[in-house]
Every structure is written in C-alpha cells, then in structure tokens.
Scaffold this active site. Structure first.
Site, mmCIF file in Angstrom:
data_model
loop_
_atom_site.group_PDB
_atom_site.id
_atom_site.type_symbol
_atom_site.label_atom_id
_atom_site.label_comp_id
_atom_site.label_asym_id
_atom_site.label_seq_id
_atom_site.Cartn_x
_atom_site.Cartn_y
_atom_site.Cartn_z
ATOM 1 C CE LYS A 192 -8.855 -6.093 -4.405
ATOM 2 N NZ LYS A 192 -8.182 -5.425 -3.291
ATOM 3 C CE1 TYR B 67 12.774 3.347 4.506
ATOM 4 C CE2 TYR B 67 14.930 2.623 3.762
ATOM 5 C CZ TYR B 67 13.717 2.345 4.361
ATOM 6 O OH TYR B 67 13.438 1.090 4.785
ATOM 7 C CG ASP C 195 -12.176 -2.464 2.171
ATOM 8 O OD1 ASP C 195 -11.841 -2.042 1.049
ATOM 9 O OD2 ASP C 195 -11.605 -3.417 2.744
ATOM 10 N NE ARG D 69 -0.429 -6.830 -5.592
ATOM 11 C CZ ARG D 69 -1.418 -7.546 -6.127
ATOM 12 N NH1 ARG D 69 -1.510 -7.673 -7.417
ATOM 13 N NH2 ARG D 69 -2.300 -8.132 -5.370
ATOM 14 C CB THR E 180 -6.463 -2.112 -3.092
ATOM 15 O OG1 THR E 180 -7.685 -2.507 -3.718
ATOM 16 C CG2 THR E 180 -6.244 -2.954 -1.848
ATOM 17 C CD GLU F 98 11.304 5.655 8.325
ATOM 18 O OE1 GLU F 98 11.796 6.331 9.242
ATOM 19 O OE2 GLU F 98 11.458 4.433 8.221
#
Ligand code: DSN
Length: 416
Positions: free
Chosen positions: A226, A51, A197, A232, A223, A53
């Site tokens: 692609k 973790y 985008d 991902r 993203t 954050e």
C-alpha cells in the site's frame, strides 16, 4: 516480456491493456500504488523458483546460499527502517499476517476486540464472515455517531467489559491518526496484547508522516504494497519476547515456503523507503490528501470526520442523492478509479453503500501535487453531480488521460 510474446500472447495482451489502464487513469483506491521498476524486477525474478521452508540458517531444503542473504537483507532493512526488535518478512499478505498473530497467541474461542468492519475496520479484525470472527469471540468498537471519530473512552469501557486477549488498533478506512499511547493504556488496563495493523499507513510511518506504533504495540502487522510501495506481501514486527511465537506461527503454523521473489522485492522497497525522497513522498501523500479533501469539501461533499490526517478520505454521498456504487462506476467511466465504501452507521448494504473511499498514495507516486488534486476534485464534483452523463464522462476521461500523460507513473515509464 519477449518470451510472453512468443508463448502466451493472450496473457501478454491483457497485461499490456492493464499497463495502459494504470497509465491513463487517476488511481485513487486507497490501498493501491505503483511500485518502481526495481521492485517489479525483483518480483519477476528466478527467486520464484526456490523453496526455502524455515528461516535463514535453518531451512528444510538445500541450496539456500543466496536466499538466506536475501531474507536477511529484508529483515535487516525492515528492522532499521521501523526501529523494531524483531520482524518476520514471510507472510504472504495482510490476512495471513493477522491470522498468524492470532495463531501465535490465541486459542479458539478467545476474545479479540477490533474496529467494526462497517466503521472502517478490516475483515480480519473479527468480522463475522471472516475466519477471525468464526474461530474467536470477536467483539468490536464503533466510531462516534456525531463526529465519525474513535471514542477512546468508549473503547476503554468496551475493553474492560470483554477483556480481550488481543486489542486491535488499525483500519482500512479511517482518515485520522491513531492515538497509540491511548490504545496501549487501554490494553494495559485490560491485560491485553496490543496489535497494530498499520497496513494502510506503514509508508507514512516509514517516511515520518504518521506517528510510529513501534514504541507502543506488542505486535504490528503490515502489508507491503500500500503506502509502503512494495510488492504484494506482508511483515510482522514484534518485541523480542514474542519473536519465537510469531515465527513459529507463520512457519510451520500457517504457511509453507516463503515467496522468495516477494521477499527480495520487499527488501528493494525497504531500501527505497529509507531514502530522503521517500520522506518527501510520504509528506506529499498527506498534503495531497488534505488539498483534495478541501477541494471536495468546497463542493459540498460530506467527508467523514470532516477531513483527513493521513492518505485517505471517506465521503458520505447521502446529501448528493447518489449511492457509492453509482458514483464509483460513473467515476471509473471518467477515468477516476476508487471504491464504493460503507460509511459509519450506513443504513445501506455493503454491496451498494452510501460512500466512496479515496486515497492519494498512487497519484502522489506519479508526481501529482496540489494543482492536480484541485483538478481531480473538480472532476469528481462534476461526475457525481451527473452520474448518467456519458458524454461528460468521455470528456473528463480524455482530460484525465492528458493529465496522466504528463506524469509518468513509476514502473510504466516505458509507455511514455
Ligand atoms: N483490501 C484492502 C483495502 O482496500 O483496504 C485492505 O486489505
């Protein structure tokens, strides 16, 4: 995979079957690719256990000695590759990245203007069924009915009439290069922020095969899985003046802990994308798309806009007397995987539209060139001409597998 063999053979078996599917099929889904074994290794690493954050140097958990370095490397590589002032590498995927941008700059009810979903835009660009269309006043621009091209004058007019806080350029199914300078001009004339985008074509931008939006846009989302050929995930680039707003919107605004295994895999993909091999790859994606487009046009297929300048094609099958769904399902049986897709001004419903969408990023990753594109074009022609012919599909599926066997896909070399 040894541990999976012992602990969960059921899941291992499904993974193995998916590997074989990806090895033996011609994958033309325009948003998919094959990541390298190195990207895969980072994705499946112990970084998934941590973790963190916050941001490098400013976390809410201890034990960040290595995670901070991983994230800093990803940030450094992303900024270098795209020449951007600031980047956030934490968004879980493209939709959260776009939402974070809206959260950074908009209040509920503010106006956004993007490409209409049925014309090639994305759900998160203001489609009514999406949170982006429910929480904001979402306006859309359409393509020209005759040419299938963006009509910048009419976008300008629309923007002047609705005065969006954010003007969105970007798409999931538009086969042409976007005129970012023109979008900038429109945004300036309306006092809008310009969001690009570039999820679909960021790999082409990285490899120099598509103009970069960086000099023009206030904010850019992409993203990473692609044409960029990473895991991902997603990234948000912006001018330095927006850095604090973007970072705050991603965390704590929208997300909790970043997926550090993904961040590491993004860093690996960015290193790969900075190589001369990747430049060649990006150029070859576009060449392959153009050869496939010509092969399909020669067989009487009706390509929206008449062709392609990027990695994708949209075909209106109306003149072939077959719906997109029937064609896509028949092609899948023949080992050629793509998706059915609405075409501009489609009279049919999205769940059974008139078109199919094809892209060349994945097949180019496995080394296919012009010759293979011509063969694929011929196979598509035969299958679409006889979508009920199961024995034809079986024969072509075997030929497809034979072709694929000669071109080991990245990450699947162990199967060859
Ligand atoms: N679903 C992706 C695509 O296929 O284009 C976009 O997010």
């Amino acid at each position: 995979m040894n541990s999976l063999e012992q602990h969960d053979p059921e899941i291992l078996d499904l993974i193995r079957q998916e590997e074989v599917r990806q090895k033996n099929k011609v994958r033309l889904i325009a948003s998919e690719n094959y990541v390298s074994a190195a990207v895969m290794a980072a994705t499946g690493s112990v970084l998934t256990n941590k973790y963190s954050e916050g941001y490098p140097g400013k976390r809410y958990y201890e034990g960040q000695q290595f995670i901070d370095q991983v994230e800093n490397l990803a940030i450094h590589r992303a900024k270098e590759l795209f020449g951007a002032e600031h980047v956030n590498v934490q968004p879980y995927s493209g939709s959260p990245a776009n939402l974070a941008v809206y959260f950074a700059f908009l209040n509920p009810g503010d106006t956004i203007l993007g490409m209409a979903l049925p014309h090639g835009g994305h759900l998160t660009h203001g489609a009514k069924v999406s949170i982006s269309g429910k929480f904001f006043q979402a306006e859309s621009y359409s393509l020209d009915e005759k040419t299938g091209l963006l009509n910048y004058d009419s976008i300008h007019e629309k923007a002047l009439s609705c005065r969006p806080r954010i003007l969105i350029a970007g798409h999931s199914a538009y086969p042409r290069i976007l005129d970012f300078a023109r979008f900038r001009e429109i945004a300036d004339a309306c006092g809008s922020l310009l969001l690009v985008d570039m999820a679909h074509f960021s790999g082409l931008v990285a490899g120099g095969a598509h103009p970069s939006p960086v000099p023009y846009a206030d904010v850019i989302t992409t993203t990473t899985h692609k044409s960029l050929r990473g895991p991902r995930g997603a990234m948000i680039f912006c001018k330095q003046e927006h850095a604090a707003a973007i970072d705050k919107a991603v965390f704590p605004g929208l997300q909790g802990g970043p997926h550090n295994n993904t961040t590491a895999a993004i860093a690996v993909a960015l290193k790969e994308a900075a190589t001369s091999e990747f430049k060649q790859y990006a150029a070859q994606i576009v060449k392959n798309a153009q050869v496939l487009a010509a092969a399909l046009t020669d067989q009487g297929f009706n390509l929206v806009t008449g062709g392609t300048e990027n990695h994708l094609m949209l075909i209106d099958l109306t003149n072939k007397g077959v719906t997109g769904k029937i064609a896509a399902k028949a092609l899948d049986q023949a080992g050629i995987v793509l998706n059915y897709n609405a075409v501009p001004f489609d009279p049919r419903k999205p769940f059974d539209p008139s078109g199919i969408r094809l892209g060349t990023a994945a097949v180019t990753s496995r080394g296919f060139g012009a010759e293979e594109m011509v063969r694929i074009g011929e196979w598509i022609g035969k299958v679409v001409a006889a979508p009920d012919d199961n024995s034809l599909q079986t024969r072509i599926r075997e030929d497809v597998a034979t072709l694929c066997a000669a071109f080991p896909a990245p990450g699947l070399e162990h199967l060859h």
